[in-house]
Write a protein that holds these residues in place. Structure first.
Motif, short mmCIF file in Angstrom:
data_model
loop_
_atom_site.label_atom_id
_atom_site.label_comp_id
_atom_site.label_asym_id
_atom_site.label_seq_id
_atom_site.Cartn_x
_atom_site.Cartn_y
_atom_site.Cartn_z
N ARG A 276 15.78 -34.40 -26.74
CA ARG A 276 16.51 -34.11 -26.63
C ARG A 276 17.10 -35.01 -25.33
NH1 ARG A 276 17.78 -28.01 -28.31
NH2 ARG A 276 17.73 -28.40 -30.10
N PHE A 277 18.52 -35.81 -25.14
CA PHE A 277 20.08 -35.81 -23.65
C PHE A 277 20.20 -35.47 -23.90
CE2 PHE A 277 21.75 -39.25 -21.21
CZ PHE A 277 21.67 -38.47 -19.99
N GLU A 278 20.86 -34.12 -22.87
CA GLU A 278 22.75 -33.30 -23.72
C GLU A 278 23.13 -33.14 -21.85
OE1 GLU A 278 20.84 -30.06 -26.55
OE2 GLU A 278 19.82 -29.89 -24.56
N TRP A 279 24.00 -32.71 -22.09
CA TRP A 279 24.63 -32.60 -20.71
C TRP A 279 25.63 -31.78 -21.07
CZ3 TRP A 279 24.22 -37.42 -22.49
CH2 TRP A 279 25.45 -37.55 -22.98
N ALA B 196 24.15 -39.75 -10.85
CA ALA B 196 23.85 -38.42 -11.98
C ALA B 196 22.47 -38.09 -10.60
CB ALA B 196 23.06 -39.57 -13.17
N LEU B 197 22.64 -36.74 -11.80
CA LEU B 197 21.48 -35.53 -11.21
C LEU B 197 21.02 -35.11 -12.20
CD1 LEU B 197 21.07 -33.76 -8.16
CD2 LEU B 197 21.66 -32.65 -10.03
N TYR B 198 20.04 -34.89 -12.57
CA TYR B 198 19.01 -34.35 -14.40
C TYR B 198 18.56 -33.70 -13.84
CZ TYR B 198 16.43 -38.30 -12.91
OH TYR B 198 16.19 -40.03 -12.48
N PHE B 199 17.73 -33.01 -14.65
CA PHE B 199 16.03 -32.27 -14.56
C PHE B 199 15.50 -31.78 -16.11
CE2 PHE B 199 20.06 -28.59 -14.77
CZ PHE B 199 19.46 -28.77 -16.54
N THR B 200 14.64 -31.11 -16.21
CA THR B 200 14.19 -31.89 -17.06
C THR B 200 14.25 -29.65 -17.99
OG1 THR B 200 11.89 -33.22 -16.47
CG2 THR B 200 11.41 -31.27 -18.37
N ASN B 201 14.49 -30.31 -19.22
CA ASN B 201 14.47 -28.62 -19.39
C ASN B 201 13.57 -28.73 -20.82
OD1 ASN B 201 16.05 -30.11 -21.65
ND2 ASN B 201 17.63 -28.70 -21.37
N PHE B 202 13.50 -27.86 -21.99
CA PHE B 202 12.92 -27.37 -22.88
C PHE B 202 13.52 -27.06 -24.39
CE2 PHE B 202 9.30 -25.51 -25.42
CZ PHE B 202 8.13 -27.04 -25.72
N SER B 203 12.55 -27.89 -25.67
CA SER B 203 13.71 -27.20 -26.91
C SER B 203 12.73 -26.61 -27.50
CB SER B 203 13.98 -28.55 -27.65
OG SER B 203 13.89 -27.98 -28.59
N THR B 204 13.13 -25.54 -27.79
CA THR B 204 11.43 -24.81 -28.43
C THR B 204 11.20 -25.40 -29.53
OG1 THR B 204 13.07 -22.93 -28.50
CG2 THR B 204 11.42 -22.90 -26.78
N PHE B 205 12.49 -25.64 -30.65
CA PHE B 205 13.01 -26.11 -32.43
C PHE B 205 11.72 -27.77 -31.97
CE2 PHE B 205 16.39 -23.29 -34.37
CZ PHE B 205 16.00 -22.49 -33.50
N LEU B 206 11.96 -28.32 -31.18
CA LEU B 206 11.86 -29.07 -30.73
C LEU B 206 10.25 -29.61 -30.85
CD1 LEU B 206 14.14 -32.18 -30.61
CD2 LEU B 206 13.66 -31.06 -32.80
N CYS B 207 9.70 -28.54 -29.78
CA CYS B 207 8.18 -28.60 -28.25
C CYS B 207 8.31 -29.83 -28.31
CB CYS B 207 6.94 -28.09 -29.97
SG CYS B 207 6.30 -27.51 -28.91
N LYS B 208 9.75 -29.82 -27.53
CA LYS B 208 9.90 -31.28 -26.65
C LYS B 208 10.11 -30.60 -25.34
CE LYS B 208 8.98 -35.31 -29.40
NZ LYS B 208 9.78 -36.19 -30.52
#
Length: 164
Positions: free
Chosen positions: A120-123, A70-82
């Motif tokens: 969140r954990f998304e794909w 699995a290959l993954y990275f960090t993103n950011f949610s402005t609504f959750l501010c996380k």
């Protein structure tokens, strides 16, 4: 079956390139591959790595074999501010499917997301990949019908950046 999921190391780059190539073959997207071991090593282990990877290995410690990644990275949610964890690719070799390895990879990354305080954990999943969609839904994922991926690459990216 003994399963171990571990972070990739620079020594794993050649096998990761092989797995990514196998994924591209499965998705019939080999024409898009620009990967080289050198590029991948820089992106995963350079001074500011934008992505991370884990490997799933099966077998006894003295004879472990790579079964998937699995290959993954960090993103950011402005609504959750996380921060969020975004799964770019997950792939299990055909001979190892149906053994719970894909589920274990998703569970590993979900635990990592919780540990890192992600909201969140998304794909994404290709719309034709019905087996994957059913698998993800069985794992509790919602396939969002109202969202579409927008992508700008190559010459269009250069034009958008005002460079052409």
């Amino acid at each position: 079956m003994t399963l171990q999921i571990r972070p990739a190391t620079p020594a794993d780059v050649p096998v990761l390139v092989q797995l990514i190539t196998a994924l591209a073959e499965y998705e019939k997207l080999t024409h898009l591959l620009e990967i080289t071991p050198e590029k991948l090593e820089t992106q995963l282990f350079g001074p500011r790595p934008p992505a991370e990877a884990v490997l799933a290995e099966v077998g006894p410690p003295e004879a472990r074999r790579v079964a998937g990644f699995a290959l993954y990275f960090t993103n950011f949610s402005t609504f959750l501010c996380k921060p969020g964890l975004y799964l770019e690719d997950v792939f299990v070799l055909p001979e190892h499917r149906g053994q719970g390895i894909g589920k274990a990879l998703l569970q590993h990354l979900a635990a990592l997301a919780v540990e890192r305080g992600c909201g969140r954990f998304e794909w994404s999943v290709l719309d034709w990949n019905e087996p994957a969609i059913r698998f993800y839904q069985a794992m509790g994922a919602s396939v969002l019908p109202d969202w579409r991926i927008c992508r700008v690459t190559g010459e269009a990216l250069e034009q958008l950046a005002g460079r052409r």
